[in-house]
Design an enzyme around this catalytic site. Sequence first.
Site, PDB file in Angstrom:
ATOM      1  N   GLU A  62       0.780  -1.342   0.013  1.00  0.00           N
ATOM      2  CA  GLU A  62      -0.030   0.019   0.028  1.00  0.00           C
ATOM      3  C   GLU A  62       0.972   1.008  -0.147  1.00  0.00           C
ATOM      4  O   GLU A  62       1.965   1.253   0.711  1.00  0.00           O
ATOM      5  CB  GLU A  62      -0.695   0.088   1.260  1.00  0.00           C
ATOM      6  CG  GLU A  62      -1.800  -1.028   1.270  1.00  0.00           C
ATOM      7  CD  GLU A  62      -2.773  -1.085   2.616  1.00  0.00           C
ATOM      8  OE1 GLU A  62      -3.665  -2.220   2.609  1.00  0.00           O
ATOM      9  OE2 GLU A  62      -2.567  -0.482   3.683  1.00  0.00           O
TER      10      GLU A  62
ATOM     11  N   CYS B  40       3.600   8.508   0.806  1.00  0.00           N
ATOM     12  CA  CYS B  40       4.051   7.554   2.036  1.00  0.00           C
ATOM     13  C   CYS B  40       4.240   6.289   1.332  1.00  0.00           C
ATOM     14  O   CYS B  40       3.181   5.781   0.733  1.00  0.00           O
ATOM     15  CB  CYS B  40       3.253   7.310   3.206  1.00  0.00           C
ATOM     16  SG  CYS B  40       3.749   6.160   4.454  1.00  0.00           S
TER      17      CYS B  40
ATOM     18  N   CYS C 279       6.291  -7.084   6.906  1.00  0.00           N
ATOM     19  CA  CYS C 279       7.591  -6.380   7.670  1.00  0.00           C
ATOM     20  C   CYS C 279       8.208  -7.617   8.521  1.00  0.00           C
ATOM     21  O   CYS C 279       6.964  -8.273   9.170  1.00  0.00           O
ATOM     22  CB  CYS C 279       7.134  -5.204   8.403  1.00  0.00           C
ATOM     23  SG  CYS C 279       8.241  -4.330   9.265  1.00  0.00           S
TER      24      CYS C 279
ATOM     25  N   CYS D 212       6.669  -5.565  15.501  1.00  0.00           N
ATOM     26  CA  CYS D 212       6.251  -4.515  16.684  1.00  0.00           C
ATOM     27  C   CYS D 212       4.674  -4.694  16.837  1.00  0.00           C
ATOM     28  O   CYS D 212       3.760  -4.865  15.955  1.00  0.00           O
ATOM     29  CB  CYS D 212       6.308  -3.013  16.258  1.00  0.00           C
ATOM     30  SG  CYS D 212       8.068  -2.714  15.684  1.00  0.00           S
TER      31      CYS D 212
ATOM     32  N   CYS E  40       1.605  -2.636  15.488  1.00  0.00           N
ATOM     33  CA  CYS E  40       1.704  -2.183  14.244  1.00  0.00           C
ATOM     34  C   CYS E  40       1.090  -3.256  13.344  1.00  0.00           C
ATOM     35  O   CYS E  40       1.205  -4.493  13.444  1.00  0.00           O
ATOM     36  CB  CYS E  40       2.991  -1.939  13.652  1.00  0.00           C
ATOM     37  SG  CYS E  40       3.185  -1.470  11.982  1.00  0.00           S
TER      38      CYS E  40
ATOM     39  N   GLY F  78       6.959  -2.167   5.896  1.00  0.00           N
ATOM     40  CA  GLY F  78       8.267  -2.279   5.881  1.00  0.00           C
ATOM     41  C   GLY F  78       9.262  -1.748   6.642  1.00  0.00           C
ATOM     42  O   GLY F  78       9.062  -0.690   6.959  1.00  0.00           O
TER      43      GLY F  78
ATOM     44  N   LEU G 218      11.156   5.283  18.130  1.00  0.00           N
ATOM     45  CA  LEU G 218      11.696   4.836  19.486  1.00  0.00           C
ATOM     46  C   LEU G 218      10.665   4.481  20.086  1.00  0.00           C
ATOM     47  O   LEU G 218      10.691   3.220  20.913  1.00  0.00           O
ATOM     48  CB  LEU G 218      12.172   6.189  19.936  1.00  0.00           C
ATOM     49  CG  LEU G 218      13.025   6.040  21.306  1.00  0.00           C
ATOM     50  CD1 LEU G 218      14.343   5.317  20.833  1.00  0.00           C
ATOM     51  CD2 LEU G 218      13.369   7.376  22.071  1.00  0.00           C
TER      52      LEU G 218
ATOM     53  N   ASN H 272      -2.908   4.650  16.440  1.00  0.00           N
ATOM     54  CA  ASN H 272      -4.032   4.539  15.497  1.00  0.00           C
ATOM     55  C   ASN H 272      -4.571   3.067  15.925  1.00  0.00           C
ATOM     56  O   ASN H 272      -3.637   2.201  15.966  1.00  0.00           O
ATOM     57  CB  ASN H 272      -3.308   4.474  14.165  1.00  0.00           C
ATOM     58  CG  ASN H 272      -3.283   5.979  13.671  1.00  0.00           C
ATOM     59  OD1 ASN H 272      -4.008   7.043  13.782  1.00  0.00           O
ATOM     60  ND2 ASN H 272      -1.920   6.197  13.269  1.00  0.00           N
TER      61      ASN H 272
ATOM     62  N   CYS I 101      -0.501   5.543  10.119  1.00  0.00           N
ATOM     63  CA  CYS I 101       0.723   5.046  10.621  1.00  0.00           C
ATOM     64  C   CYS I 101       0.478   3.589  11.344  1.00  0.00           C
ATOM     65  O   CYS I 101      -0.634   3.607  12.362  1.00  0.00           O
ATOM     66  CB  CYS I 101       1.458   5.715  11.739  1.00  0.00           C
ATOM     67  SG  CYS I 101       1.910   7.485  11.127  1.00  0.00           S
TER      68      CYS I 101
HETATM   69  N1  SAH Z   1       9.638   0.245   9.914  1.00  0.00           N
HETATM   70  C1  SAH Z   1       9.952   1.609   9.872  1.00  0.00           C
HETATM   71  C2  SAH Z   1       8.874   2.277   8.826  1.00  0.00           C
HETATM   72  C3  SAH Z   1       7.412   2.414   9.119  1.00  0.00           C
HETATM   73  S1  SAH Z   1       7.058   3.836   9.685  1.00  0.00           S
HETATM   74  C4  SAH Z   1       9.763   2.266  11.175  1.00  0.00           C
HETATM   75  O1  SAH Z   1       9.046   1.576  12.273  1.00  0.00           O
HETATM   76  O2  SAH Z   1      10.055   3.337  11.273  1.00  0.00           O
HETATM   77  C5  SAH Z   1       5.414   3.890  10.566  1.00  0.00           C
HETATM   78  C6  SAH Z   1       5.827   4.376  11.929  1.00  0.00           C
HETATM   79  O3  SAH Z   1       4.402   4.301  12.266  1.00  0.00           O
HETATM   80  C7  SAH Z   1       6.506   3.917  12.637  1.00  0.00           C
HETATM   81  O4  SAH Z   1       7.141   4.783  13.525  1.00  0.00           O
HETATM   82  C8  SAH Z   1       5.665   2.981  13.500  1.00  0.00           C
HETATM   83  O5  SAH Z   1       6.478   2.499  14.769  1.00  0.00           O
HETATM   84  C9  SAH Z   1       4.224   3.607  13.636  1.00  0.00           C
HETATM   85  N2  SAH Z   1       3.339   2.962  14.038  1.00  0.00           N
HETATM   86  C10 SAH Z   1       3.143   1.646  13.694  1.00  0.00           C
HETATM   87  N3  SAH Z   1       1.954   1.293  14.193  1.00  0.00           N
HETATM   88  C11 SAH Z   1       1.411   2.202  14.854  1.00  0.00           C
HETATM   89  C12 SAH Z   1       0.039   2.487  15.321  1.00  0.00           C
HETATM   90  N4  SAH Z   1      -0.726   1.611  15.441  1.00  0.00           N
HETATM   91  N5  SAH Z   1      -0.226   3.872  15.476  1.00  0.00           N
HETATM   92  C13 SAH Z   1       0.573   4.878  15.246  1.00  0.00           C
HETATM   93  N6  SAH Z   1       1.852   4.800  15.068  1.00  0.00           N
HETATM   94  C14 SAH Z   1       2.113   3.390  14.569  1.00  0.00           C
END
Ligand code: SAH
Length: 370
Positions: free
Chosen positions: A108, A121, A128, A132, A135, A183, A241, A319, A362
């Site tokens: 996507e 984006c 991925c 985490c 996510c 990813g 972070l 989210n 995100c």
């Molecule tokens: N893998 C990379 C690129 C993805 S960026 C990374 O993690 O940085 C997507 C961003 O959205 C990351 O900061 C991720 O931690 C954050 N994210 C993931 N799940 C989320 C959620 N449910 N709500 C808000 N942010 C989220």
Amino acid sequence: MATPGELTFAAPRRAKPPRHLADLAPAERRAVVAELGEKPFRAGQLASHYFDHLGGDLERMTDLPKASRAKLVDALLPLLLIPVRHLEADRGRTRKSVWRLFDGATVESVLMRYPDRVTMCVSSQAGCGMNCPFCATGQAGLTRNMSAGEIVDQVVAGARMLRDGEIAGGPGRVSNVVFMGMGEPLANYNAVLGAVRRLTEPTPDGLGLSQRNVTVSTVGLVPAMDRLTAEGLNVTLALSLHAPDDELRDTLVPVNTRWKVAEVLDAARRYFDATGRRVSIEYALIRDINDHAWRADLLGSELNRRGRGWVHVNPIPLNPTPGSKWTASDPQVEHTFVARLRAHGIPTTVRDTRGRDIDGACGQLAAVSS
Ligand code: SAH
């Protein structure tokens, strides 16, 4: 020995995406064209069709000899992304696109139009591998790396939609690209770097975006961060972070068991030292998990310990994702968290939740094809 059934199951996943000129540097494109028995300058004409005119429409390539067009397009401009569907939000100013890749994998991308910019984006992997727990992308695991061409083509597709007036607000251009889709970009380093170069090389060799307007986001793969530092690019680095202490970060960003908070922050600071680009710290605010005032204070002091003016923090209200028991922080708690960081002198801006109602925000990109 593999049975035929196993072969058909396994082969598509292992096959490489078709070669595309966006995978190649200009000199490599000329070599491919020469091997086909064509004049090397044809490579530049093809690149101009792709990056200037945003397309590979055979009929419009009247500057290429008719007899060679199909051969050149087959060799360097294969179809990479098949649209599955588009979903819109914000009265048409946000559009999430689901794409099917040549082997059936789906990814996507999200186009977001703001008053002063248009941000694409993009995904860098199908799925991925970072796992985490908050996510959606992480829950399905990694299918495969994307090629540079597949990454770049998401931006070109978005640029075409904008040019053709498909996005509310009239015709426009893509100004920013963030590697914040599906990813972990730094786990697919070579393809991502190739894509960054293609996106930022001046037209017609590339798309001509400013390096400053490209952001690469990472969970904190320290060796790859250092490699990026050494490239001498001017792109923005974002670091996911989500916790200032190892005990919690080990659970929210599992790769933290390999590279600790102190190590990733040191690597982020080295990136700033080498590039002068202010690093962005992403921090999803999860109710009662990581949103405590003391954690804001700890984050503020960990960042300030490494100097001033080198970093800003982007809290992201969590989210919702399917099956997750977690929710976003209470607005009052979010407010306090932000205020504490600012009291430490850390520039802090809460990220908007664009596309949340179309699962385009995100952490919500899962590319379920049904
Ligand atoms: N893998 C990379 C690129 C993805 S960026 C990374 O993690 O940085 C997507 C961003 O959205 C990351 O900061 C991720 O931690 C954050 N994210 C993931 N799940 C989320 C959620 N449910 N709500 C808000 N942010 C989220």
